[in-house]
Design an enzyme around this catalytic site. Structure first.
Site, PDB file in Angstrom:
ATOM      1  N   ARG A 142      41.011   8.904 109.846  1.00 60.97           N
ATOM      2  CA  ARG A 142      40.586   9.019 111.232  1.00 60.97           C
ATOM      3  C   ARG A 142      39.289   8.242 111.419  1.00 60.97           C
ATOM      4  O   ARG A 142      38.388   8.284 110.572  1.00 60.97           O
ATOM      5  CB  ARG A 142      40.362  10.492 111.617  1.00 60.97           C
TER       6      ARG A 142
ATOM      7  N   ASP B 128      42.481   0.830 109.465  1.00 62.13           N
ATOM      8  CA  ASP B 128      43.694   1.124 110.226  1.00 62.13           C
ATOM      9  C   ASP B 128      43.419   2.095 111.369  1.00 62.13           C
ATOM     10  O   ASP B 128      44.255   2.274 112.240  1.00 62.13           O
ATOM     11  CB  ASP B 128      44.752   1.721 109.287  1.00 62.13           C
TER      12      ASP B 128
ATOM     13  N   GLU C  71      40.609   4.156 120.090  1.00 63.27           N
ATOM     14  CA  GLU C  71      41.777   3.288 119.930  1.00 63.27           C
ATOM     15  C   GLU C  71      42.474   3.103 121.275  1.00 63.27           C
ATOM     16  O   GLU C  71      42.588   4.060 122.042  1.00 63.27           O
ATOM     17  CB  GLU C  71      42.755   3.892 118.906  1.00 63.27           C
TER      18      GLU C  71
ATOM     19  N   HIS D 165      46.621   1.268 113.478  1.00 65.71           N
ATOM     20  CA  HIS D 165      47.014   2.652 113.198  1.00 65.71           C
ATOM     21  C   HIS D 165      48.499   2.746 112.872  1.00 65.71           C
ATOM     22  O   HIS D 165      49.257   3.470 113.540  1.00 65.71           O
ATOM     23  CB  HIS D 165      46.671   3.549 114.387  1.00 65.71           C
TER      24      HIS D 165
ATOM     25  N   ALA E 228      49.518   2.662 109.219  1.00 63.53           N
ATOM     26  CA  ALA E 228      49.648   2.796 107.766  1.00 63.53           C
ATOM     27  C   ALA E 228      50.829   3.679 107.393  1.00 63.53           C
ATOM     28  O   ALA E 228      51.493   3.449 106.385  1.00 63.53           O
ATOM     29  CB  ALA E 228      48.367   3.359 107.163  1.00 63.53           C
TER      30      ALA E 228
END
Length: 309
Positions: free
Chosen positions: A224, A248, A253, A272, A274
């Site tokens: 996070r 990531d 975001e 984001h 992964a």
């Protein structure tokens, strides 16, 4: 008797794939905008639903989060006191472990230097290192972190694991506690952040933590963005204290267009992705939890809102 249904909300996930996967489990999945009888809704499958989403479903008995991170469901005022579960899917953990191994190996094998040499049309040989000479610190040994730590160990890296409570993992040197965190950071050539978002982890990795890392070490964050003090990370990268980062996840975001991270040559940014929940393998767990609710039995992979995971 009116048949119950599960309401779906996600701006990213494929509704049709989830509906098809859940049909064999006897679950009727419906888009939130297609619900005509709110009393039919007894469960919800969601990823970051908007505020106020749950207040329209008075008979709700179960919430299933489309992923492992449940921070978007903690502290809401529209969510009734019902079990909240996260997906516990071995294939999702395997996908995450593959991404982490890619990011770790990219640094261990000096791939960023070869990428730069290619742009310069320059043949640049760097002798490969023995993985056993490279220490990887994995912060967070939950379900996903454990799989990633084991995968790195399986490929020959020396792996240090850190978690809130002590774990015992074959092939991984585990520790816990604040002092141990600094020790893991200081000994690692590559640090992988897999910590959940909790009040204790918000901005945990700040300027002092980055300064405790080896100069030239690499940082990977797949957990996070809130765990990281982003300005401190940017400073550590810009100053050269950190050799590079694979990111990531971010504090906000999508990452803002004016973020300095975009222009940094020593940073790899991914949006984001992964690891994601896979309908074909996660449907069975969802079906089992729906059946457990009907039988008034404890559900699997229930989260504790007080802890945040």
């Amino acid at each position: 008797m009116t048949r119950s249904c599960m309401v779906f909300y996600s701006a990213l996930d494929d509704f049709d794939a989830w509906r098809t996967a859940l049909e064999p489990e006897g679950i009727e999945l419906c888009r939130s905008e297609d619900i005509t009888d709110a009393d039919r809704v007894r469960s919800a499958l969601v990823w970051k639903p908007p505020q106020g989403f749950f207040q329209d479903f008075p008979k709700l008995e179960l919430v299933v989060n489309l992923g492992a991170g449940v921070d978007a469901l903690v502290g809401r005022d529209d969510l009734p006191d019902v079990p909240i579960t996260r997906l516990s899917d071995p294939r999702m953990a395997r996908m995450m472990a593959g991404f982490v191994l890619f990011a770790v190996t990219r640094y261990a094998r000096d791939i960023p230097q070869f990428e730069k040499a290619q742009r310069d049309r320059r043949w640049h040989y760097i002798h490969p290192k023995d993985p056993d000479s490279i220490t990887v610190g994995v912060l967070g040994l939950g379900e996903l972190g454990l799989e990633a730590a084991r995968e790195c160990s399986r490929h020959g890296y020396r792996v240090l694991g850190w978690s809130r409570t002590r774990k015992d993992v074959e092939g991984v040197s585990c520790s816990s506690g604040a002092d141990a965190l600094v020790s893991v950071l200081s000994r690692s050539d590559i640090v992988v952040c897999m910590l959940p978002k909790t009040p204790d982890t918000d901005n945990l990795l700040d300027a002092a933590m980055f300064r405790s890392m080896k100069q030239g070490a690499f940082f990977i964050n797949v957990s996070r963005g809130s765990v990281v003090d982003e300005p401190a990370l940017i400073e550590a990268l810009a100053s050269g204290w950190l050799g590079g980062a694979t990111l990531d996840v971010f504090a906000k975001e999508p990452l803002a267009e004016d973020s300095p991270l975009w222009a940094m040559e020593n940073v790899l940014i991914t949006p984001h992705l992964a690891s994601i929940a896979l309908p074909s393998s996660a449907a069975r767990q969802i079906g089992e939890n729906v059946r457990r609710i009907a039988r008034r039995e404890p559900v699997l992979s229930r989260i504790d809102p007080q802890r945040g995971y």
